[in-house]
Motif scaffolding. Structure first.
Motif, short mmCIF file in Angstrom:
data_model
loop_
_atom_site.label_atom_id
_atom_site.label_comp_id
_atom_site.label_asym_id
_atom_site.label_seq_id
_atom_site.Cartn_x
_atom_site.Cartn_y
_atom_site.Cartn_z
N ASP A 95 0.83 -1.21 0.00
CA ASP A 95 0.00 0.00 0.00
C ASP A 95 0.86 1.26 0.00
O ASP A 95 0.55 2.24 -0.67
N LEU A 96 1.94 1.23 0.74
CA LEU A 96 2.85 2.38 0.79
C LEU A 96 3.52 2.59 -0.56
O LEU A 96 3.73 3.74 -0.98
N ALA A 97 3.85 1.51 -1.26
CA ALA A 97 4.49 1.61 -2.57
C ALA A 97 3.59 2.33 -3.58
O ALA A 97 4.08 3.04 -4.47
N LEU A 122 1.84 4.82 -2.93
CA LEU A 122 1.91 6.26 -2.62
C LEU A 122 3.28 6.86 -2.93
O LEU A 122 3.37 7.96 -3.47
N VAL A 123 4.35 6.15 -2.54
CA VAL A 123 5.68 6.75 -2.63
C VAL A 123 6.64 6.02 -3.56
O VAL A 123 7.77 6.46 -3.74
N GLY A 124 6.23 4.88 -4.10
CA GLY A 124 7.11 4.12 -4.97
C GLY A 124 7.69 2.92 -4.24
O GLY A 124 7.67 2.83 -3.01
N ASP A 125 8.24 1.98 -5.03
CA ASP A 125 8.72 0.71 -4.47
C ASP A 125 9.93 0.85 -3.55
O ASP A 125 9.95 0.31 -2.46
N VAL A 126 10.95 1.57 -4.00
CA VAL A 126 12.19 1.66 -3.22
C VAL A 126 11.98 2.38 -1.88
O VAL A 126 12.35 1.87 -0.83
N PRO A 127 11.36 3.58 -1.89
CA PRO A 127 11.12 4.23 -0.58
C PRO A 127 10.21 3.39 0.33
O PRO A 127 10.44 3.32 1.54
N ALA A 128 9.21 2.73 -0.25
CA ALA A 128 8.31 1.90 0.56
C ALA A 128 9.07 0.75 1.20
O ALA A 128 8.87 0.43 2.38
N THR A 169 12.27 0.66 1.90
CA THR A 169 13.17 1.22 2.92
C THR A 169 12.40 1.55 4.20
O THR A 169 12.85 1.22 5.30
N ILE A 170 11.26 2.17 4.05
CA ILE A 170 10.44 2.52 5.22
C ILE A 170 9.97 1.25 5.93
O ILE A 170 10.01 1.16 7.17
N ARG A 212 10.12 -2.60 10.42
CA ARG A 212 10.31 -3.96 10.92
C ARG A 212 11.40 -4.00 12.00
O ARG A 212 11.28 -4.70 13.00
N ARG A 213 12.47 -3.23 11.79
CA ARG A 213 13.54 -3.20 12.80
C ARG A 213 13.04 -2.61 14.11
O ARG A 213 13.40 -3.10 15.19
#
Length: 190
Positions: A142-144, A146-152, A154-155, A160-161
């Motif tokens: 869902d985040l991808a 909005l902001v694209g695959d790579v930033p999603a 990374t976020i 998760r960490r």
């Protein structure tokens, strides 16, 4: 003098008093429940098996309760959920018995489920349990959007960490070793 059972007992007591006195208006409760159903349906639409299971339960009403919060949902002909009409008789009532919101959060962070009292149809309860165990929200997908695959990605990795760190903190576990568990004998230095 009585000793509190947990460091959060003061906050639990405060939460109880506020919850008993401040009840939101009926229209706000209905709107929040409607939004929750929309979110659940969004998640369910990503799992065809879950929709098939709900389709078999079409028209059956489940009541969820926790403290002063109650929500009744019905399975629809589309294999999704909707708010049950007023006056519906639930075939299954699930009551969360953990009163403390902090204990619920703690159990969730540990990867567990809250204690639940089950009253009603056992087969329907088994289907609800399957949904709880197998349906997960794909936040990264869902985040991808909005902001694209790579930033999603990374976020999501960062989130998760953080969740893993919280689980280790709450559960008192040591972090996993990079190389995995050792199979050989360990030597100790004195």
């Amino acid at each position: 003098m009585a000793t509190p059972s947990s460091p959060f007992s003061f906050l639990d007591d405060l939460f109880n008093r506020i919850g008993e006195r401040l009840q939101p208006p009926a229209w706000a409760v209905h709107e929040i429940q409607h939004r929750a159903v929309l979110f659940l349906n969004h998640v369910l639409q990503q799992e065809p098996e879950a929709q098939q299971r709900l389709l078999r339960q079409q028209g059956r009403v489940v009541r969820f309760q926790w403290r002063f919060v109650t929500m009744e949902m019905v399975a629809t002909p589309a294999g999704l959920l909707d708010l049950a009409p007023a006056g519906s008789v639930p075939e299954l009532t699930l009551t969360v018995t953990d009163e403390s919101p902090f204990e619920l959060a703690r159990a969730t962070l540990r990867g567990g489920k809250p204690s639940v009292q089950i009253i009603g149809d056992v087969q329907l309860a088994a289907e609800v349990n399957w949904l709880v165990d197998h349906v997960r929200w794909d936040v990264e997908d869902d985040l991808a959007r909005l902001v694209g695959d790579v930033p999603a990605h990374t976020i999501a990795n960062g989130a998760r960490r953080v969740v893993d760190a919280l689980r280790q903190f709450v559960g008192g576990r040591k972090p996993p070793q990079a190389g995995g568990p050792s199979t050989g004998s360990a030597s100790t230095a004195e």
